[in-house]
Design an enzyme around this catalytic site. Structure first.
Site, PDB file in Angstrom:
ATOM      1  N   SER A 264      51.700   9.639  -6.471  1.00  0.00           N
ATOM      2  CA  SER A 264      51.233  10.625  -5.495  1.00  0.00           C
ATOM      3  C   SER A 264      50.024  10.068  -4.765  1.00  0.00           C
ATOM      4  O   SER A 264      49.441   9.064  -5.178  1.00  0.00           O
ATOM      5  CB  SER A 264      50.839  11.904  -6.224  1.00  0.00           C
ATOM      6  OG  SER A 264      49.734  11.626  -7.065  1.00  0.00           O
ATOM      7  N   LYS A 265      49.657  10.771  -3.699  1.00  0.00           N
ATOM      8  CA  LYS A 265      48.481  10.343  -2.945  1.00  0.00           C
ATOM      9  C   LYS A 265      47.240  10.360  -3.830  1.00  0.00           C
ATOM     10  O   LYS A 265      46.387   9.501  -3.738  1.00  0.00           O
ATOM     11  CB  LYS A 265      48.265  11.277  -1.756  1.00  0.00           C
ATOM     12  CG  LYS A 265      49.065  10.847  -0.563  1.00  0.00           C
ATOM     13  CD  LYS A 265      48.619  11.595   0.686  1.00  0.00           C
ATOM     14  CE  LYS A 265      49.794  11.674   1.633  1.00  0.00           C
ATOM     15  NZ  LYS A 265      49.975  12.914   2.291  1.00  0.00           N
TER      16      LYS A 265
END
Ligand code: GLU
Length: 506
Positions: free
Chosen positions: A261-262
């Site tokens: 994920s970011k």
């Protein structure tokens, strides 16, 4: 309205990003598999922008996605800017189509108008929660009489259109990699198809578009599996054949513990957006090779292959449905492999944007700089990312070098001994024919005569002319700098060392 015919025999695959953020590796991998499969089958690759979620719309993300795809070499045959027979390819430009089909479903008894206000829905949700029930639309408008519906419409009350999900039985859909996806129908609520502002939801738009764009294979992220039964219900209600659906495994972070994920990327400093990879000096060839290999193995199990080779061998049935970790260290290695395989001229072109930016020198000046060209082969051997070239080349362009004079002092030598070595080196470089072999031989001989190892002679010269300990090969640097600059830098180094000695208490 009649159905738009049957599925075409040409393989047609689409990548359908939502412009809610910049292109990231998950999206890029999906696009790559879409593209590979389309090319493998001699089919068509379609780009469709799914911009119906206006709240999450990020204005420059469409451009970012298109730039990123093109940079990776994944050009589309039909899409927003190139057009095609089934356009427009941007969902917000197709609202009438979705509205027509939503109303068609109402007319056929597969959907209904729901007039519940946000407040009512909120209230419903709270009551359900209080009773410990899962929040779900209780279908109250499904039971409205036609007269009541007409009355509310006449009053101008806003409504959404909801799908009439079956109340019992099972919904069975097919995923190419996983087989049957089965859910109990009652767990699917009467999901919204058309919002009160006339915008479709994802479910309606994706089914209408995949059908109207004659999509034969839907390859998309695994996070869409829960939507598949709803899409199956819609295809059945429309009476349209369902394309093959194949959900791609998610990409995990390098530890394999969670989805990449970011947030995880930010924590670990790893790139996740395609623009980050680009800025960090990765080559698109290396990225697509790396991405292709996360979840797919070519028949010969090669780690390094061209996009053409991947096209030849890629088949969706060979995708491994198990989520796989993104091996970033492998990317670093692969990138080095691809850098070393570039023709020098091509490497120069790829480096120029980085060098020009970092050094503040116009591209054209760099392009014409023979000294830079001379050093390129050595740079090519040493870097894994394009960004690393600046540190190896900036010595060429520095007006004056800044470094700690202590760095000049060679291993196991005193400052005074180093000074003697540097003075001797200066003398040789000023007088011996200015070419690599002659200089090297003369410096080696001198070192031996002074009882020094060659390295003890070379390392102060290296620091003197570059300000660094890790550099391209010494004689490449000397020749690139030219005699005059080399001597000037040696003189500066000698002066610095003299000052250091003079100010160091004995
Ligand atoms: N628009 C969806 C997304 O951005 C894609 C869903 C699909 O491919 O069906 O992830």
């Amino acid at each position: 309205m009649a159905s738009e015919g049957t599925i075409s025999t040409t393989v047609r695959v689409r990548f359908a990003p939502s412009p809610t953020g910049y292109l990231h590796i998950g999206g890029a991998r999906t696009a790559l598999y879409d593209w590979l499969y389309a090319r493998h089958c001699g089919g068509v690759f379609v780009l469709r922008i799914e911009d119906t979620d206006r709240k999450r719309y990020v204005p420059d993300s469409v451009q970012d996605i298109m730039d990123g795809l093109r940079w990776l070499g994944l050009a589309w045959d039909e899409g927003p800017d190139v057009g095609g027979p089934y356009g427009p390819y941007v969902q917000s430009e197709r609202l009438e189509l979705y509205q027509e089909w939503a109303h068609w479903l109402v007319a056929q008894g597969h959907a209904y108008k729901c007039f519940c206000t946000p407040e009512e829905l909120d209230q419903m949700r709270r009551e359900q929660q209080a009773r410990g029930e899962p929040p779900r639309y209780d279908r109250r408008c499904r039971r409205l009489s036609p007269a009541e519906v007409a009355r509310r419409e006449a009053e101008g009350r806003p409504y959404v259109i909801r799908f009439k999900s079956p109340l019992e039985g099972q919904v069975v859909a097919q995923d190419l990699l996983r087989g049957e996806v089965v859910v109990a129908a009652h767990t699917l609520d009467d999901f919204v198809l058309l919002k009160s502002d006339g915008f479709p939801t994802y479910h309606l738009a994706v089914v209408v578009d995949d059908h109207h764009m004659r999509i034969t294979h839907v390859l998309r992220g695994e996070e869409w599996i829960p939507s598949l039964p709803r899409h199956k219900l819609l295809y059945d209600a429309f009476g349209w054949p369902m394309p093959v659906h194949c959900h791609l495994p998610v990409i995990l972070d390098p530890s394999g513990k969670g989805k990449m994920s970011k947030r995880r990327a930010a924590q670990s400093g790893l790139p996740i957006l395609v623009r980050d990879f680009r800025e960090q000096g990765y080559l698109p060839e290396a990225i697509v090779n790396w991405l292709a290999r996360i979840g797919w193995t070519p028949p010969d199990e090669a780690e390094v292959f061209t996009l053409e080779e991947a096209v030849r061998h890629f088949d969706i049935k060979d995708i491994n449905p198990k989520p796989a970790a993104a091996p970033y260290s492998k990317l670093e290695w692969l990138n080095g492999v691809y850098i070393r395989a570039l023709p020098t001229e091509e490497l120069l072109e790829r480096l120029i944007p980085f060098l020009s930016h970092d050094l503040g020198i116009p591209a054209q000046t760099l392009r014409q700089d023979e000294r830079l060209r001379r050093l390129l082969p050595a740079v090519q051997e040493r870097i894994k990312r394009l960004t690393e070239a600046t540190a190896l080349l900036d010595f060429l362009y520095a007006e004056s070098l800044t470094y700690d004079p202590e760095m000049l002092i060679a291993k196991k030598l005193s400052a005074t001994e180093t000074l003697a070595a540097l003075r001797a080196a200066r003398e040789i470089i000023a007088t011996v024919p200015f070419e690599a072999e002659a200089l090297e031989q003369a410096l080696r001989d001198k070192a031996a005569a002074m009882g020094l190892k060659a390295g003890q002679m070379f390392s102060p010269i290296r620091v003197a002319i570059s300000g660094k300990k890790v550099t391209p090969p010494l004689f490449d640097m000397i020749l690139a700098l030219g005699r005059e600059t080399t001597l000037r830098r040696l003189d500066e180094a000698i002066a610095r060392l003299e000052r250091l000695i003079a100010t160091t208490p004995v």
